[in-house]
Design an enzyme around this catalytic site. Structure first.
Site, PDB file in Angstrom:
ATOM      1  N   CYS A   1      -6.123  -9.429   5.900  1.00 46.45           N
ATOM      2  CA  CYS A   1      -4.877  -9.437   6.659  1.00 46.45           C
ATOM      3  C   CYS A   1      -5.179  -9.064   8.108  1.00 46.45           C
ATOM      4  CB  CYS A   1      -3.828  -8.491   6.114  1.00 46.45           C
ATOM      5  SG  CYS A   1      -3.286  -8.889   4.463  1.00 46.45           S
TER       6      CYS A   1
ATOM      7  N   HIS B   1     -34.377 -19.710 -20.811  1.00 45.28           N
ATOM      8  CA  HIS B   1     -33.716 -18.896 -21.844  1.00 45.28           C
ATOM      9  C   HIS B   1     -32.261 -19.317 -22.023  1.00 45.28           C
ATOM     10  CE1 HIS B   1     -37.222 -16.384 -22.326  1.00 45.28           C
ATOM     11  NE2 HIS B   1     -37.335 -16.381 -20.997  1.00 45.28           N
TER      12      HIS B   1
ATOM     13  N   LYS C   1     -12.404 -12.270   5.571  1.00 49.80           N
ATOM     14  CA  LYS C   1     -13.646 -11.714   6.099  1.00 49.80           C
ATOM     15  C   LYS C   1     -13.907 -10.275   5.659  1.00 49.80           C
ATOM     16  CE  LYS C   1     -17.202 -11.834   8.960  1.00 49.80           C
ATOM     17  NZ  LYS C   1     -18.347 -12.566   8.408  1.00 49.80           N
TER      18      LYS C   1
ATOM     19  N   LYS D   1     -23.736 -18.870  -0.166  1.00 46.87           N
ATOM     20  CA  LYS D   1     -23.310 -19.594   1.041  1.00 46.87           C
ATOM     21  C   LYS D   1     -22.750 -20.951   0.647  1.00 46.87           C
ATOM     22  CE  LYS D   1     -23.052 -17.185   3.260  1.00 46.87           C
ATOM     23  NZ  LYS D   1     -23.324 -15.793   3.347  1.00 46.87           N
TER      24      LYS D   1
ATOM     25  N   ASN E   1      -1.592  -4.004   6.268  1.00 49.35           N
ATOM     26  CA  ASN E   1      -2.881  -4.439   5.751  1.00 49.35           C
ATOM     27  C   ASN E   1      -3.332  -3.380   4.748  1.00 49.35           C
ATOM     28  OD1 ASN E   1      -5.482  -5.317   5.303  1.00 49.35           O
ATOM     29  ND2 ASN E   1      -6.269  -4.571   7.270  1.00 49.35           N
ATOM     30  N   GLY E   2      -3.599  -3.794   3.514  1.00 48.57           N
ATOM     31  CA  GLY E   2      -4.048  -2.827   2.501  1.00 48.57           C
ATOM     32  C   GLY E   2      -3.301  -3.050   1.203  1.00 48.57           C
TER      33      GLY E   2
ATOM     34  N   GLU F   1     -28.477 -15.577  -2.078  1.00 48.03           N
ATOM     35  CA  GLU F   1     -27.708 -15.696  -0.842  1.00 48.03           C
ATOM     36  C   GLU F   1     -27.451 -17.170  -0.484  1.00 48.03           C
ATOM     37  OE1 GLU F   1     -25.900 -13.919   0.779  1.00 48.03           O
ATOM     38  OE2 GLU F   1     -25.714 -14.805   2.753  1.00 48.03           O
TER      39      GLU F   1
ATOM     40  N   TRP G   1      -3.498 -12.236   3.579  1.00 49.49           N
ATOM     41  CA  TRP G   1      -4.352 -12.595   2.453  1.00 49.49           C
ATOM     42  C   TRP G   1      -3.671 -11.965   1.244  1.00 49.49           C
ATOM     43  CZ3 TRP G   1      -7.269 -10.176  -1.394  1.00 49.49           C
ATOM     44  CH2 TRP G   1      -8.222 -10.983  -2.029  1.00 49.49           C
TER      45      TRP G   1
ATOM     46  N   GLU H   1     -19.377 -20.788  -1.517  1.00 53.39           N
ATOM     47  CA  GLU H   1     -18.160 -20.247  -0.900  1.00 53.39           C
ATOM     48  C   GLU H   1     -17.562 -21.187   0.138  1.00 53.39           C
ATOM     49  OE1 GLU H   1     -18.455 -16.556   1.376  1.00 53.39           O
ATOM     50  OE2 GLU H   1     -20.537 -16.998   1.816  1.00 53.39           O
TER      51      GLU H   1
END
Ligand code: F6R
Length: 593
Positions: free
Chosen positions: A2, A489, A588, A470, A96-97, A466, A72, A473
């Site tokens: 947010c 396996h 973010k 990338k 925000n929160g 990583e 968000w 997402e």
């Protein structure tokens, strides 16, 4: 998560708040709204979707005082009713929160006659503020009481009807305040303020900021307090695209320069790279890409420092029995320094009397301030939701910690130390070469696929994690990473004719084993993209596409090997025409659990 922006001053607040929200959109972008003062009234306009959707609803009204929000969603779907600002009685807020005890509070408020339009915890918080204000008739006392009533995290901008000040307070979620001759600004992050000034105040927990037309005042425990002004080290262009199509591409391309600056600064001030040799064990705690950087940290610290090191996902660590002792160093890795689970893990480590070290990008953030010691990664302003340059500098920080340990305990001789230092300084040059390769044609071979696999061993496995994150997402292609030896396996049953398999092979100690695993996928029809260390001889039949990386020490090579994977992800997403800087469902800075 947010974005919050507020302005009170001589200029028209509406375009200033909208511009600020646009620069904060990476924090959340499913709905947006604004509230502004108009002839003794407060006008609220909000809309589902991006800020451009909100703009369509704005006329050419003007106002000197406005607050805005880009959301968000946490409670309730992203629609106009759930969008902020919320208004209950005399109070209008953006938030925000997460208010964790909102259900309990809502029941109480309903029994006291309050009704609710939205599904949000924020509307409940707004009603809480209104109800306390009705009792106290005192705005400061009302806001001071919130910390006893609300559980969870919040950064609020609050308007009261018939008052032209903006009130603000926070717990957990960040807020910064700033002024220039045109007025006063409040925002949840630096880019929103950057066009107006480089000086700012950080609002601390338990403080109240009062922003009126002319000045900002800070109150703590009922008294006005003076606060220290801080200065951003960023230039305005850091928060602008400057010709790049996306921030992610810009940030990938900034890596050589940022690494060079990092090396200059820390080799000049080598004591800022902390000596962690006195600890018996190390816990590295982080989320997402920062966790992946931590895995490389573990590899290097164990190899060069001989200290037992374990890496934990922060959302797990905070609820586990971790056997933290006074001899443990807990390293918290976070670009934003505001990730809720990482902050909670830091506080847990401090309760257990462990040493704490933050590896952080955002100066003055909660993790930076609350850790016993901090190493700033100096990656500059990162706007793209998918981290690239911050990840790379997190890895580089671990690399220098391990380098220092290695020199101290003699595992790196003075001669080798000089050679490795030269390699560090050659990194920008090598990355520049890697940046120039053609990733578009590589991406064109895989962007229509539904599934991709990444395989590697040890440090290469951690890099694959990583690279795969990338890719998934920002391109929404299902992608999984396996330690190469683990594939047979179970997962190898998913490898079919044409399935893309990306493999990194830079670790000379284990190269042959990984190559055997690559061959196992090739035998089942995989289309292999191989990123390998130049000196390793690998038969051409093992791969379909090849990217070669210059030979370097394992302290240095990870910062190089990751770059092709960042660019591959970028170009795949670009070919799919996706909104690369703002991938769906993401934000973010994850300031909620
Ligand atoms: C992925 C990404 C996230 C973050 C994670 C931690 O590209 O950016 O996985 O790494 O949310 O964020 P920080 O580093 O701010 O704690």
């Amino acid at each position: 998560m947010c974005g919050i922006m507020g302005y009170n001053g001589k200029q028209n607040a509406i375009p200033i708040v909208i511009k600020g929200l646009k620069s904060l959109e990476y924090r959340g972008y499913d709905s947006a709204g604004i509230a502004y003062l108009k002839d003794e009234n407060v006008k609220i306009i909000k809309e589902k979707g991006r800020i451009t959707e909100l703009e369509k609803l704005l006329d050419d009204d003007s106002s000197n005082t406005a607050i805005g929000h880009t959301r968000w969603a946490t409670h309730g779907s992203p629609n106009r009713i759930n969008a902020h600002p919320h208004n209950v009685g005399d109070v209008i807020i953006v938030h925000n929160g997460i208010i964790e005890n909102y259900s309990e509070l809502k029941e109480k408020l309903i029994s006291n006659g309050y009704t609710f339009k939205s599904e949000t915890d924020t509307e409940v918080a707004c009603a809480v503020i209104d109800s306390i204000y009705k009792e106290t008739n005192d705005k400061i006392k009302t806001i001071e009481k919130l910390k006893d009533v609300l559980k969870g995290s919040y950064a609020f901008l609050i308007l009261f009807k018939n008052d032209n000040k903006i009130y603000t307070t926070r717990c957990g979620s960040p807020l910064i305040l700033a002024s220039n001759i045109d007025g006063n600004y409040i925002a949840s992050d630096i880019p929103a303020i950057l066009p107006y000034t480089k000086e700012y105040y950080l609002l601390d927990e338990g403080e109240i900021g009062i922003v009126d037309f002319e000045k900002i005042e800070f109150i703590k425990n009922g008294n006005i307090i003076k606060k220290e002004k801080l200065t951003f080290n960023f230039s305005v262009s850091e928060a602008e695209l400057v010709g790049y199509k996306h921030f992610m591409l810009k940030e990938i391309n900034e890596q050589p320069h940022i690494i060079k600056e990092f090396l200059d600064y820390y080799f000049e001030n080598f004591d800022l790279i902390k000596d962690i040799s006195k600890y018996k064990k190390i816990h590295i705690v982080a989320c997402g890409s920062a966790y992946h950087a931590g895995l490389i940290g573990k590899y290097l610290i164990e190899k060069y420092g001989h200290i037992e090191t374990n890496v934990y996902i922060a959302s797990e660590y905070r609820y586990s029995d971790n056997f933290i002792t006074k001899d443990t160093l807990v390293i918290l890795v976070s670009q934003s320094g505001e990730t809720a689970d990482t902050i909670a893990s830091l506080r847990l480590a401090k309760e257990c009397k462990a040493g704490t070290l933050g590896i952080v990008n955002v100066v003055g953030s909660t993790i930076a301030r609350e850790s016993d010691e901090v190493i700033y990664i100096n990656a500059g302003c990162e706007i793209a939701v998918a981290t690239t340059k911050a990840y790379t500098n997190q890895v580089l920080t671990f690399s220098l910690l391990a380098y220092k340990l290695g020199i101290k305990n003699g595992l790196i001789s003075n001669e080798d130390a000089l050679e490795i230092k030269k390699e560090y300084y050659n990194l920008p040059n090598e990355i520049n070469k890697i940046l120039k390769l053609d990733y578009k044609s590589l991406a064109s071979k895989i962007y229509k696929q539904n599934d991709i696999f990444f395989i590697g061993r040890l440090i290469d496995y951690y890099l694959c994690l990583e690279g795969s994150l990338k890719l998934k997402e920002i391109s929404y292609i299902h992608s999984e990473t396996y330690a190469a030896g683990e594939l047979k396996h179970g997962t190898i049953s998913l490898i079919d004719e044409g399935t893309p398999v990306v493999s990194i092979v830079t670790d000379t100690s284990i190269c042959e084993k990984t190559v055997s695993n690559i061959n196992e996928t090739k035998a089942r029809g995989a289309n292999v993209i191989l990123v390998k260390r130049k000196s390793l001889v690998i038969d051409e039949t093992c791969y379909d596409e090849l990217i070669e990386i210059t030979d370097m020490s394992d302290l240095v090579i990870p910062m190089l090997s990751i770059v092709p994977l960042q660019l591959l992800a970028y170009h795949v997403a670009d070919l799919k025409g996706l909104d690369i800087d703002k991938p769906k469902n993401l934000a973010k800075s994850v300031t909620v659990e």
